[in-house]
Enzyme design. Structure first.
Site, PDB file in Angstrom:
ATOM      1  N   HIS A 143       0.811  -1.208   0.000  1.00 25.89           N
ATOM      2  CA  HIS A 143       0.000   0.000   0.000  1.00 25.89           C
ATOM      3  C   HIS A 143       0.848   1.264   0.000  1.00 25.89           C
ATOM      4  CE1 HIS A 143      -3.496   2.549   0.860  1.00 25.89           C
ATOM      5  NE2 HIS A 143      -2.728   3.170   1.737  1.00 25.89           N
ATOM      6  N   TYR A 146       4.187   0.852  -3.197  1.00 23.29           N
ATOM      7  CA  TYR A 146       3.864   0.605  -4.607  1.00 23.29           C
ATOM      8  C   TYR A 146       4.922  -0.312  -5.254  1.00 23.29           C
ATOM      9  CZ  TYR A 146       0.401   4.349  -4.290  1.00 23.29           C
ATOM     10  OH  TYR A 146      -0.685   5.116  -3.942  1.00 23.29           O
ATOM     11  N   LYS A 188      -8.136  14.381  -6.128  1.00 24.73           N
ATOM     12  CA  LYS A 188      -7.527  13.054  -6.060  1.00 24.73           C
ATOM     13  C   LYS A 188      -8.568  12.051  -5.599  1.00 24.73           C
ATOM     14  CE  LYS A 188      -3.604  10.542  -4.006  1.00 24.73           C
ATOM     15  NZ  LYS A 188      -2.554  10.584  -2.951  1.00 24.73           N
ATOM     16  N   HIS A 192     -10.378   2.983   0.228  1.00 22.50           N
ATOM     17  CA  HIS A 192     -10.412   2.525   1.623  1.00 22.50           C
ATOM     18  C   HIS A 192     -11.205   1.232   1.660  1.00 22.50           C
ATOM     19  CE1 HIS A 192      -9.820   4.136   5.912  1.00 22.50           C
ATOM     20  NE2 HIS A 192      -8.669   4.228   5.277  1.00 22.50           N
ATOM     21  N   ASN A 193     -10.811   0.319   0.776  1.00 22.30           N
ATOM     22  CA  ASN A 193     -11.598  -0.888   0.528  1.00 22.30           C
ATOM     23  C   ASN A 193     -11.581  -1.857   1.695  1.00 22.30           C
ATOM     24  OD1 ASN A 193     -11.812   0.276  -2.010  1.00 22.30           O
ATOM     25  ND2 ASN A 193     -10.246  -1.010  -2.925  1.00 22.30           N
ATOM     26  N   ARG A 213      -7.826  15.302   3.919  1.00 23.68           N
ATOM     27  CA  ARG A 213      -6.554  15.829   4.429  1.00 23.68           C
ATOM     28  C   ARG A 213      -5.486  15.863   3.342  1.00 23.68           C
ATOM     29  NH1 ARG A 213      -7.995  12.440   8.463  1.00 23.68           N
ATOM     30  NH2 ARG A 213      -6.322  10.960   7.994  1.00 23.68           N
ATOM     31  N   ASP A 214      -5.539  14.946   2.378  1.00 26.54           N
ATOM     32  CA  ASP A 214      -4.614  15.020   1.243  1.00 26.54           C
ATOM     33  C   ASP A 214      -4.792  16.337   0.496  1.00 26.54           C
ATOM     34  OD1 ASP A 214      -3.218  12.657   1.518  1.00 26.54           O
ATOM     35  OD2 ASP A 214      -4.630  11.488   0.336  1.00 26.54           O
ATOM     36  N   GLN A 412      -6.751   9.212  13.258  1.00 26.15           N
ATOM     37  CA  GLN A 412      -7.131  10.193  12.241  1.00 26.15           C
ATOM     38  C   GLN A 412      -6.999  11.631  12.736  1.00 26.15           C
ATOM     39  OE1 GLN A 412      -8.530   8.977   8.852  1.00 26.15           O
ATOM     40  NE2 GLN A 412      -6.976   7.717   9.811  1.00 26.15           N
ATOM     41  N   ASN A 602      -6.882   8.691 -10.827  1.00 22.01           N
ATOM     42  CA  ASN A 602      -7.344   7.309 -10.960  1.00 22.01           C
ATOM     43  C   ASN A 602      -7.164   6.534  -9.679  1.00 22.01           C
ATOM     44  OD1 ASN A 602      -4.674   5.652 -11.083  1.00 22.01           O
ATOM     45  ND2 ASN A 602      -4.341   7.311 -12.541  1.00 22.01           N
ATOM     46  N   ASN A 640      -4.060   6.303  -6.990  1.00 18.94           N
ATOM     47  CA  ASN A 640      -3.903   5.304  -5.941  1.00 18.94           C
ATOM     48  C   ASN A 640      -3.992   3.917  -6.556  1.00 18.94           C
ATOM     49  OD1 ASN A 640      -5.984   3.668  -3.714  1.00 18.94           O
ATOM     50  ND2 ASN A 640      -4.001   4.362  -3.017  1.00 18.94           N
TER      51      ASN A 640
END
Length: 906
Positions: A143, A146, A188, A192-193, A213-214, A412, A602, A640
């Site tokens: 995650h 990459y 973006k 969060h699967n 927050r990003d 968080q 994406n 992502n």
């Protein structure tokens, strides 16, 4: 194991490597809030273990530590000072790791491979400490690193078309696009699967919080969110467990933040059972000059942690959950899902924006996946500097947390700021005013020979000493084996065009109604009514429109249009073409509003990268998306990758979700999807072909997946978009709706029901009526044209080389959808079929979930209020101690913030 003096730190040397960093209190006296000051940390006294505690391992270590005799004299050699033992300090230190090179470490259990652990030892010149091992395990997870996708993702940069609008792209927290001389937009989409499968409400809620927050970290005010969602079969019990919580989580968090949800998807397919896809997009706006950087530059600058306290929620959360498949044995290993507090996030947003406007930030990074570990490593690596951090200063929810837990926690609503010592008092003052806890936990240090070092202390002991780039940038990169799935040849040969098709008028009528009521095509109001779509007052179009449209400048009417789309069935048949089709649909959905597409984001959702078939699908999809963006001339700004979306050996369909951003010079000229004026002529743009493979009709009617997906022609999509933009600009269009899932029949149903106007349609000669109604050929749009302008519109389409065929006209409100010679369907009957499906499946569950989420929100609000009250009291004490100098600086900052707040989007 080879060691060198540069890579071994024994904790006894003088200077930065051997002693804790100078506390921020020494640099900015009285700048620290009382609660943020940790009690003086003292190393525990060394105590000999009791006899009953002695083990064989203790004896072996003692024998190994006995001094050896010298060869020349036979006298015992001088014994080096022993490293502190585990029992002496209670935790692992750099000094101890140096002195115990062969100690067993549970790196396999943490997801690291043998060769990866060996590489870590090579980088450090010793074994990693317990804390370092935790940091590498999460930063080198799939995650965060990459490692399986990086090799392929390079195509987005290598094939990127030139764009003068792009201010920040791949590698940043989010892409940033200039939209005017004064304003920029950042957007973006992320996943969060896995957390959403484990705990649907909090998994979805914190997915929204993380992507917000990003956007905030780029210097922007978040202005809207979108939610592409995918679940298993609509009538499956697991979908009934997951979906209501996910919808409530998305709505609960976004609504509490005061952000409109302007679009998304809700898709059902058996392949997502046990692996729902919860993707979240956020868009923000900022003055061009307020763009922020994550780089920790300037030795001597302070590292400030702001926001919520750090707890055990989410330890190893998304970074671990998203880096392994779910199986029967994984239930006991799943870490806790993060717990969100949207009220704290709202305060955090406002505090950060005020700090930005005052020019007080050198660098900033949000704390999401991998928590403090990621934020520290990425900021230091981006700045090419080192960092010294005192972990004792991190405000904790639970005092018993140990260093790896503090570093790995994904609690968080936290941000990491880099500020100068002179600016620290006013940063703390601003945070105080917003009720946000702020704590200086370390400082930026100059790089040494060979690069910067990230050093972290705990209880006056050095527990981390690593090159930050080795965590953030230098993880393993794998060229995984790839192989076309063995069943693909048979899959492509099984064409949906050969399936039995209805031809009689009554059969076609029944098929239109069945399709309109199917879970993927039915009305989604049951979902969207749980979201606030119009808060802030700048939403121009929102679900169920083809794209969300927002006004971002009240003076000029400048706006943006956004759409997110994907089709897992098409990608399963051909991932290269499927990715292009997802791009084409999102591009077309933006274009039908009259906007000009300018940028792409994406979220690539796939199964396990350890499966060669999945890696082939992924590589082909990335290649297709990169080629497609190159052809359309719009860059990928970021995104992502979500791997391991499978249970056991059953992977989801490859599901690239593509978001496209478009610009509208004036939102007053936007084009809605619904018919609005009786008598307006109706046209279909584009070419219809006999293309039913992978279609919604084949899925609903026959449960079939096979054949070749529709032809993708991106040059035709560009020409179509050009016609739509020009027709919208000159006022030709009254309505426009893209043709995709369900074909022309579904587009007519939705265009009629949107505002309650009927339609009288005559199908052109040529293809059979069924094909014309249900084909899913791409590059097609249904439009209604203002009366009197049909000739000019047809001439424009012909001039641009876009096929244009007249279909009929809009009929009076509350009438019928009539297809000449085939059927009439009253709108009331259509509406009943279209709107009843989701309430019948989930209505009762939604009521219970809403009550639970309401109770949770109430409790969270109370907790936030208590925290804000306590923080305010502490900050008030702080403000009184900072004296006149801080007061003057805060006053000047307030004046500057007031000036900048007049900028649109501030």
């Amino acid at each position: 194991m080879t060691t060198t003096p540069e890579t071994i730190v024994d904790g006894s040397d003088s200077g930065p490597a051997g002693e804790p960093p100078e506390t921020p209190e020494a640099k900015a006296t009285d700048a620290q809030a009382p609660e943020a000051q940790a009690p003086e940390a003292q190393a525990p006294e060394a105590q000999a273990p009791e006899a009953t505690d002695t083990t064989a391992e203790d004896v072996e270590e003692a024998e190994a530590a006995e001094p050896a005799e010298t060869e020349s004299t036979g006298e015992p050699a001088p014994a080096p000072a022993p490293a502190p033992t585990w029992k002496e300090v209670g935790f692992d230190t750099v000094a101890r790791a140096t002195g115990t090179p062969f100690e067993h470490q549970p790196f396999l259990e943490l997801g690291l491979q043998d060769d990866e652990h060996a590489k870590i030892e090579q980088i450090l010149g010793r074994r990693p400490t317990e804390s370092e091992l935790a940091m590498y395990s999460i930063m080198w997870s799939e995650h965060c690193s990459y490692k399986s996708s990086k090799l392929h993702l390079r195509q987005f940069g290598e094939k990127a078309p030139r764009s003068e609008r792009l201010l920040a792209g791949i590698g940043e927290n989010a892409g940033v696009v200039r939209v005017s001389d004064r304003l920029a937009v950042t957007f973006k989409v992320e996943s969060h699967n896995h957390p959403s499968f484990v705990e649907p409400y909090q998994g979805a809620a914190t997915g929204v919080g993380g992507i917000v927050r990003d956007i905030l970290a780029m210097g922007a005010r978040p202005i809207a969110v979108m939610d592409p969602l995918r679940f298993g079969a609509a009538d499956h019990e697991d979908t009934r467990r997951v979906l209501p919580g996910v919808i409530a989580g998305v709505g609960g968090y976004g609504n509490c933040l005061g952000l409109p949800n302007i679009g998304g998807e809700v898709v059902f397919d058996e392949c997502y059972r046990g692996n729902p896809l919860v993707n979240a997009l956020c868009v923000g706006v900022l003055p061009v000059g307020r763009l922020q950087s994550k780089a920790a530059t300037g030795p001597g600058n302070l590292v400030v942690l702001i926001g919520a306290k750090t707890g055990r929620d989410g330890i190893g959360g998304v970074s671990v959950l998203a880096s392994a498949t779910f199986d029967a044995e994984s239930e006991q290993r799943r870490p806790s899902v993060q717990v969100g507090d949207p009220f704290m996030e709202k305060l955090l947003i406002e505090a950060c924006l005020e700090i930005y406007d005052a020019g007080l930030v050198v660098g900033i990074q949000d704390l999401g996946g991998a928590g403090l570990t990621c934020a520290l490593a990425e900021t230091a690596a981006a700045g090419g500097t080192g960092m010294s951090v005192n972990l004792d200063l991190v405000p904790l929810r639970e005092a018993s947390m140990d260093p790896p837990e503090v570093l790995a926690s994904e609690s968080q609503e936290r941000m990491l700021l880099i500020v100068t010592p002179d600016n620290l008092p006013v940063v703390l003052s601003i945070c105080s005013r917003w009720g946000v806890l702020a704590t200086a936990i370390g400082e930026v240090v100059a790089p040494e020979v060979g690069g910067g070092r990230l050093r972290i202390w705990w209880r006056n002991e050095l527990i981390v000493d690593v090159p930050p780039g080795s965590l953030a940038d230098d993880g393993p990169v794998y060229a995984r084996p790839m192989r076309e799935p063995a069943d693909r040849i048979l899959l492509l040969a099984d064409r949906a065009e050969t399936l039995p098709q209805p031809s009689a008028a009554d059969e076609l009528r029944a098929t239109v109604l069945r399709m309109a009521a199917s879970p993927n095509l039915c009305d989604k109001t049951w979902v969207t009514e749980q979201y606030d779509r119009y808060v802030l007052g700048n939403t121009v179009l929102a679900q169920p429109e083809d794209a969300g449209v927002l006004r971002i400048d009240e003076r000029s009417g400048l706006g943006v249009a956004l759409s997110v789309d994907g089709n897992g069935r098409f990608a399963r048949l051909d991932p290269y073409t499927g990715a292009k089709l997802a791009l084409a649909e999102a591009y077309r959905n933006v274009a039908v509003t009259g906007a000009i597409p300018v940028a792409v984001t994406n979220c690539l959702n796939f199964g396990s990268p350890e499966d060669p078939g999945v890696m082939w699908q992924f590589a082909e999809a990335v290649r297709g998306l990169a080629d497609g963006c190159q052809e359309l001339g719009i860059p990928v700004t970021g995104g992502n990758v979500s791997f391991y979306n499978q249970t056991g050996t059953m992977a989801i369909h490859p599901t690239p979700v593509v978001g496209v951003l478009g610009l509208l010079a004036n939102v007053a000229a936007r084009v809605p999807m619904g018919f609005a004026n009786a008598g307006d002529p109706i046209f279909i743009l584009g070419e219809t072909r006999d293309e039913l493979s992978g279609s919604e009709w084949a899925h609903v009617t026959h449960g079939h997946l096979g054949g070749t997906p529709p032809t993708v022609d991106l040059a035709a999509e560009q020409r179509l978009a050009g016609v739509l933009a020009e027709a919208a600009r000159v006022g030709h269009l009254a309505a426009a709706h893209d043709l995709s899932d369900g074909g022309l029949a579904q587009a007519l149903v939705e265009a009629c029901l949107r505002r309650g106007f009927g339609a009288q349609i005559t199908l052109p000669d040529g293809l059979p009526p069924f094909v014309q109604l249900f084909s899913e050929s791409a590059a097609r749009v249904l439009v209604s044209v203002s009366r009197g302008q049909e000739a000019a519109f047809a001439a424009l389409a012909a001039e641009r080389g876009v096929p244009c065929a007249a279909l009929g006209a809009v009929r009076a409100p509350s009438s019928v959808l009539a297809v000449e010679g085939l059927f009439d369907i009253p709108l009331d009957e259509l509406r009943e079929a279209h709107t009843g499906t989701l309430p019948a499946l989930f209505g009762e569950l939604a009521s219970r979930t809403g009550e639970q989420s309401g109770e949770l929100a109430s409790r969270t609000r109370e907790q936030s209020g208590e925290l804000a009250s306590r923080t305010g009291e502490q900050s008030g004490e702080l403000a009184s101690r900072t004296g006149e100098q801080s007061g003057e600086l805060a006053s000047r900052t307030g004046e500057l913030s007031g000036e900048l707040a007049t900028e649109p989007g501030s």
